[in-house]
Design a protein around this motif. Structure first.
Motif, PDB file in Angstrom:
ATOM      1  N   GLN A 224     -38.274  39.931  -2.052  1.00 42.46           N
ATOM      2  CA  GLN A 224     -37.551  39.726  -0.793  1.00 42.46           C
ATOM      3  C   GLN A 224     -36.719  38.447  -0.831  1.00 42.46           C
ATOM      4  OE1 GLN A 224     -40.617  39.772   2.189  1.00 42.46           O
ATOM      5  NE2 GLN A 224     -40.907  42.012   2.085  1.00 42.46           N
ATOM      6  N   LEU A 225     -37.270  37.397  -1.415  1.00 46.89           N
ATOM      7  CA  LEU A 225     -36.514  36.147  -1.523  1.00 46.89           C
ATOM      8  C   LEU A 225     -35.305  36.305  -2.433  1.00 46.89           C
ATOM      9  CD1 LEU A 225     -39.460  33.578  -1.779  1.00 46.89           C
ATOM     10  CD2 LEU A 225     -37.991  34.022   0.199  1.00 46.89           C
ATOM     11  N   LYS A 226     -35.462  37.052  -3.528  1.00 46.55           N
ATOM     12  CA  LYS A 226     -34.322  37.287  -4.420  1.00 46.55           C
ATOM     13  C   LYS A 226     -33.229  38.079  -3.709  1.00 46.55           C
ATOM     14  CE  LYS A 226     -36.627  37.081  -8.906  1.00 46.55           C
ATOM     15  NZ  LYS A 226     -36.972  37.827 -10.148  1.00 46.55           N
ATOM     16  N   ASP A 227     -33.629  39.121  -2.972  1.00 47.17           N
ATOM     17  CA  ASP A 227     -32.631  39.903  -2.227  1.00 47.17           C
ATOM     18  C   ASP A 227     -31.935  39.030  -1.187  1.00 47.17           C
ATOM     19  OD1 ASP A 227     -33.407  42.071  -3.708  1.00 47.17           O
ATOM     20  OD2 ASP A 227     -34.765  42.877  -2.169  1.00 47.17           O
ATOM     21  N   GLN A 228     -32.689  38.157  -0.562  1.00 50.18           N
ATOM     22  CA  GLN A 228     -32.098  37.269   0.436  1.00 50.18           C
ATOM     23  C   GLN A 228     -31.098  36.310  -0.215  1.00 50.18           C
ATOM     24  OE1 GLN A 228     -35.016  35.127   2.685  1.00 50.18           O
ATOM     25  NE2 GLN A 228     -33.505  34.042   3.950  1.00 50.18           N
ATOM     26  N   ASP A 229     -31.449  35.798  -1.380  1.00 49.57           N
ATOM     27  CA  ASP A 229     -30.530  34.901  -2.089  1.00 49.57           C
ATOM     28  C   ASP A 229     -29.245  35.619  -2.473  1.00 49.57           C
ATOM     29  OD1 ASP A 229     -32.325  32.867  -1.841  1.00 49.57           O
ATOM     30  OD2 ASP A 229     -33.177  33.096  -3.855  1.00 49.57           O
ATOM     31  N   ARG A 230     -29.375  36.866  -2.964  1.00 48.98           N
ATOM     32  CA  ARG A 230     -28.178  37.627  -3.327  1.00 48.98           C
ATOM     33  C   ARG A 230     -27.293  37.884  -2.106  1.00 48.98           C
ATOM     34  NH1 ARG A 230     -31.657  40.311  -7.191  1.00 48.98           N
ATOM     35  NH2 ARG A 230     -32.270  41.827  -5.611  1.00 48.98           N
ATOM     36  N   HIS A 231     -27.919  38.186  -0.975  1.00 48.13           N
ATOM     37  CA  HIS A 231     -27.141  38.436   0.234  1.00 48.13           C
ATOM     38  C   HIS A 231     -26.427  37.163   0.695  1.00 48.13           C
ATOM     39  CE1 HIS A 231     -26.025  40.322   4.013  1.00 48.13           C
ATOM     40  NE2 HIS A 231     -26.540  39.283   4.678  1.00 48.13           N
ATOM     41  N   ILE A 232     -27.115  36.032   0.625  1.00 48.87           N
ATOM     42  CA  ILE A 232     -26.484  34.762   1.023  1.00 48.87           C
ATOM     43  C   ILE A 232     -25.326  34.425   0.095  1.00 48.87           C
ATOM     44  CG2 ILE A 232     -26.890  32.285   1.202  1.00 48.87           C
ATOM     45  CD1 ILE A 232     -29.717  32.899   2.132  1.00 48.87           C
TER      46      ILE A 232
END
Length: 464
Positions: A224-232
């Motif tokens: 989830q943190l990786k997906d959040q980083d990619r989205h940011i």
């Protein structure tokens, strides 16, 4: 830490360089904290030993020896005193290792087995028990090997002479030597050796750590943190693209793109760019990626046609020159009297000239219309249309003017014809010579008739 890394890099470069000479040395990793093992020598009597001491080189392997008859446990811990300097909050306990059951006992009836526990610290400072083996040592007898007598020691048989030609020894003198040679050797004592037998002993390692459910939850959180980083990151890229387009288009609007946008539309577009910049640093400071993309699309609906007209103005001239040069070149080839174009028919050449003249007329007409139009309107002559016309001219011209000449007709050589005629005459002469002549046959027949008549006369009796 940075200074250590810098010094190490500089020294490594000097070692690899052929210019500098550096004394040979090696860099070894060391045990950061002393590792103690604890076990019960006797029930209720714990024993602790420092197996890996701080500063020892790693990777390192140690072998621990125990005499046990039943399962037992080993506990590994970091030495936790004032000199250990363990990081705050870190666990001093490394893990527990349960050895056995079963513990295989020796075959000689001993009540305890000799166990070898192999412990290892790898290059990263991680401790592990690699294997546990029960070792049994037994003495076995090995029969000695008796050496055979050499051929040189065998006595001479049947009193034969030696190779040097000497006479054989007398029987009485040879008898004692034969008896000594035939006497049996003294029996050798058997040797004893130690036979080592090793058997693997099972063990279980209990290391402090998280359960399977906790590890799965952490993996999910990490994803989830990786997906959040990619989205940011994607959102920041969209925001930067919008901001860059505003600055770039505003600078070009009153510069190179000034003539390619209508004067009445220029102030409105400039005002829209200014408002977009203000929005970026106010309400648009923290919005979703889709909003940035939508705002950028609104600006490009006005700015992209302006940039397209500017790019067309830059690329139209070179494309037109290429078309004109190609047409002129094919026309010169079609009107040329060179020998390499003689095989091409006049009709084909006329097609090439007609195609080139039509392309030139089309280009001249479009250029005339384009010159009368203002730069901020949609062009009537586009670069891609010129390129398409150039491809058509090249396809027709190259297919016709590069057509290969037909091969010349084959001619029979007169020398070969004369040789063929001579060969036919020779065969006829040879056939005529092989047939017998009639005159020779008649002469031979007459000669045989005369010979027969003479023979008849000779056989008849003579008259008296």
């Amino acid at each position: 830490a940075k200074e250590c890394v810098s010094r190490g890099c500089a020294l490594q470069c000097a070692m690899l360089s052929p210019i500098f000479r550096v004394r040979e040395f090696s860099v070894e990793e060391a045990v950061p904290y002393t590792v103690n093992f604890t076990w019960e020598k006797e029930p209720g009597q714990p024993t602790t030993s420092a197996v890996f001491k701080r500063g020892d080189s790693i990777p390192s392997t140690k072998m621990l020896t125990f005499y046990k008859s039943d399962k037992f446990s080993l506990s590994a811990d970091y030495e936790n005193d004032k000199t250990a300097n363990l990081p705050a909050g870190s666990l001093a306990h490394i893990g527990d290792f349960t050895i056995g059951p079963p513990i295989p006992l020796p075959a000689d009836g001993s009540d305890k087995a000799k166990l070898k526990v192999k412990v290892h610290i790898n290059l990263h400072g991680i401790l592990a028990v690699e294997s546990v083996q029960a070792v049994e040592e037994t003495e076995v007898e090995v029969e000695p090997v008796v050496a055979e007598k050499s051929e040189a020691a065998k006595p001479a048989e049947n009193g034969e002479a030696s190779k040097d030609g000497e006479a054989p020894m007398e029987a009485d003198a040879a008898a004692p030597a034969a008896d000594e040679a035939a006497a049996p050797a003294a029996p050798a004592e058997p040797k004893k050796s130690v036979k080592v037998t090793k058997k693997d002993v099972p063990f279980v390692a209990s290391l402090p750590g998280l359960g399977a459910d906790a590890v799965t939850a952490l993996f999910t959180m990490e994803k989830q943190l990786k997906d959040q980083d990619r989205h940011i990151e994607a959102t920041n890229e969209a925001k930067n693209a919008l901001e860059g387009y505003v600055y770039d288009m505003r600078n070009k609007l009153y510069g190179p793109l000034s003539d390619f946008i209508a004067e009445d539309a220029k102030p409105g577009f400039s005002s829209q760019l200014d408002k977009m910049e203000d929005w970026l640093y106010d309400e648009g400071e923290d919005v979703s990626r889709e909003v940035y993309l939508e705002k950028l699309s609104e600006l490009k609906k006005i700015g992209d046609p302006v940039e397209e007209r500017y790019n067309e103005m830059s690329s139209r001239g070179p494309a037109a020159e290429s078309l004109a040069a190609a047409c002129e070149g094919f026309i010169r080839q079609a009107e040329s009297v060179e020998k390499k174009y003689e095989h091409i028919s006049a009709e084909d050449k006329a097609k090439v000239v007609s195609e080139c003249q039509a392309a030139m007329a089309w280009l001249k007409e479009k250029q005339g219309l384009q010159e009368t139009m203002p730069k901020h309107e949609v062009p009537v002559l586009m670069t891609h249309d010129i390129v398409k016309k150039l491809d058509t001219v090249k396809r027709v011209g190259e297919a016709t003017m590069n057509k290969p000449a037909p091969p010349p007709p084959k001619k029979e050589e007169p020398a070969k014809e004369a040789a063929a005629d001579g060969a036919g005459a020779g065969e006829e002469q040879k056939a005529a010579d092989s047939e017998p002549m009639d005159t020779d046959g008649a002469a031979n027949a007459e000669a045989r008739a005369e010979e027969g008549s003479a023979k008849e006369e000779g056989d008849a009796p003579m008259e008296t």
